[in-house]
Design a protein around this motif. Structure first.
Motif, PDB file in Angstrom:
ATOM      1  N   ASP A  65     153.862  26.372  34.233  1.00 35.31           N
ATOM      2  CA  ASP A  65     154.214  27.618  34.896  1.00 35.31           C
ATOM      3  C   ASP A  65     154.629  28.707  33.912  1.00 35.31           C
ATOM      4  O   ASP A  65     155.266  28.447  32.909  1.00 35.31           O
ATOM      5  N   ASN A 111     162.640  28.614  39.036  1.00 33.00           N
ATOM      6  CA  ASN A 111     163.079  27.218  38.964  1.00 33.00           C
ATOM      7  C   ASN A 111     164.516  27.133  38.457  1.00 33.00           C
ATOM      8  O   ASN A 111     165.344  26.425  39.011  1.00 33.00           O
ATOM      9  N   LYS A 112     164.779  27.892  37.399  1.00 33.39           N
ATOM     10  CA  LYS A 112     166.111  27.867  36.803  1.00 33.39           C
ATOM     11  C   LYS A 112     167.152  28.366  37.807  1.00 33.39           C
ATOM     12  O   LYS A 112     168.201  27.753  37.992  1.00 33.39           O
ATOM     13  N   GLN A 142     159.091  29.875  36.090  1.00 33.03           N
ATOM     14  CA  GLN A 142     160.133  29.174  35.323  1.00 33.03           C
ATOM     15  C   GLN A 142     161.510  29.722  35.672  1.00 33.03           C
ATOM     16  O   GLN A 142     162.460  28.977  35.897  1.00 33.03           O
ATOM     17  N   GLU A 143     161.602  31.045  35.718  1.00 34.44           N
ATOM     18  CA  GLU A 143     162.866  31.709  36.018  1.00 34.44           C
ATOM     19  C   GLU A 143     163.345  31.341  37.423  1.00 34.44           C
ATOM     20  O   GLU A 143     164.529  31.075  37.644  1.00 34.44           O
ATOM     21  N   THR A 148     149.013  29.672  31.363  1.00 32.90           N
ATOM     22  CA  THR A 148     150.004  29.324  32.383  1.00 32.90           C
ATOM     23  C   THR A 148     149.850  30.280  33.566  1.00 32.90           C
ATOM     24  O   THR A 148     149.080  31.235  33.506  1.00 32.90           O
ATOM     25  N   ASP A 170     161.869  21.764  33.465  1.00 38.15           N
ATOM     26  CA  ASP A 170     160.858  22.036  32.446  1.00 38.15           C
ATOM     27  C   ASP A 170     159.461  22.163  33.052  1.00 38.15           C
ATOM     28  O   ASP A 170     158.597  21.319  32.829  1.00 38.15           O
TER      29      ASP A 170
END
Length: 262
Positions: A62, A70-71, A67-68, A184, A58
């Motif tokens: 960002d 990180n996932k 985020q993508e 962000t 989470d």
């Protein structure tokens, strides 16, 4: 007062306070084993600091690009145990400052003391933990970070008061992360007047620590605009985008850094 060895971040800024380029990427992205090679290619291409993102489920500050990543890194199986394993050979390959960036939760789960020990063991120089409040850092973590030679980097934004900026400066020994806007992270093509006047204001405060501008740096124009008022700039999303579509990491990273720095 114990004498610590000169941290690589301090050494860098003792020698240069102009057009310093720090590049952020997510550990274990695009592929699980890319962490060390990306860092190595960045140094070779002329980056001054490497920021390695510790993937978190989470990442609140960002934008969608990071985020993508990180996932994807988490899906690849990246975690702190593995990251420190990958970084065991860091200092055989990389001599510039390396900073770990992420959120406090995984660090607490790993164990703060153990985390700092692991950082010191592999040669990490500093940490950026945007959701760690300053008061908590000073009372709970400061001595542990210090003991293991780690510099903590605080963030300021256009909304940060001058008093607060001075407090940040007083409690910093390294550099200040100057967030360019209240949004962000993410690339933009140029900075507006409001952002420039904020850069000018901070520049005019004559802080003892250098400031690096982050959020929105994506190309030569934004890099030049940011570094006109600061010691350097931090690039994240634009670099992640490059990594996600690269077929030749070494070549593409080299081109990216050279184009940015000119």
């Amino acid at each position: 007062m114990k004498v610590t060895h000169m941290n690589r971040i301090n050494t860098l800024f003792a020698n240069t306070r102009q057009k310093v380029l720090s590049v952020y990427f997510t550990a274990g992205f695009p592929n699980i084993d890319d962490t060390l090679s990306v860092a190595k290619h960045l140094e070779k291409a002329g980056a001054d600091i490497v920021e390695i993102g510790m993937p978190f489920s989470d990442p609140v500050a960002d934008g969608p690009t990071i985020q993508e990543s990180n996932k994807q890194a988490l899906d690849n199986g990246m975690n702190l145990e593995l990251l420190f394993k990958q970084l065991e050979k860091l200092r055989d390959n990389v001599s510039i400052p390396v900073i770990l960036m992420g959120y406090i939760n995984p660090v607490i789960q790993y164990g703060v003391e153990r985390f700092c020990q692991s950082c010191e063991a592999v040669g990490v120089d500093g940490l950026i933990l945007p959701d760690l409040p300053m008061a908590e850092y000073l009372t709970e973590y400061h001595s542990t970070f210090e003991k293991h030679g780690l510099k903590n980097v605080f963030l300021i934004t256009p909304q940060t008061s001058e008093d607060r900026i001075k407090t940040v400066d007083d409690n910093t020994d390294g550099f200040i992360y100057m967030v360019s806007s209240a949004s962000t992270t993410g690339a933009q093509s140029s900075f507006g007047d409001e952002q420039k006047s904020y850069f000018e204001k901070v520049n005019g405060m004559e802080l003892k620590n250098p400031a690096l501008v982050g959020f929105g740096i994506s190309n030569r124009t934004t890099f030049e605009q940011a570094t006109a008022y600061s010691a350097g700039a931090i690039v994240g999303s634009a670099f992640i985008k490059l990594l996600s579509k690269s077929d030749d990491l070494e070549n593409d990273i080299n081109t990216f850094v050279k184009e940015l720095k000119g």
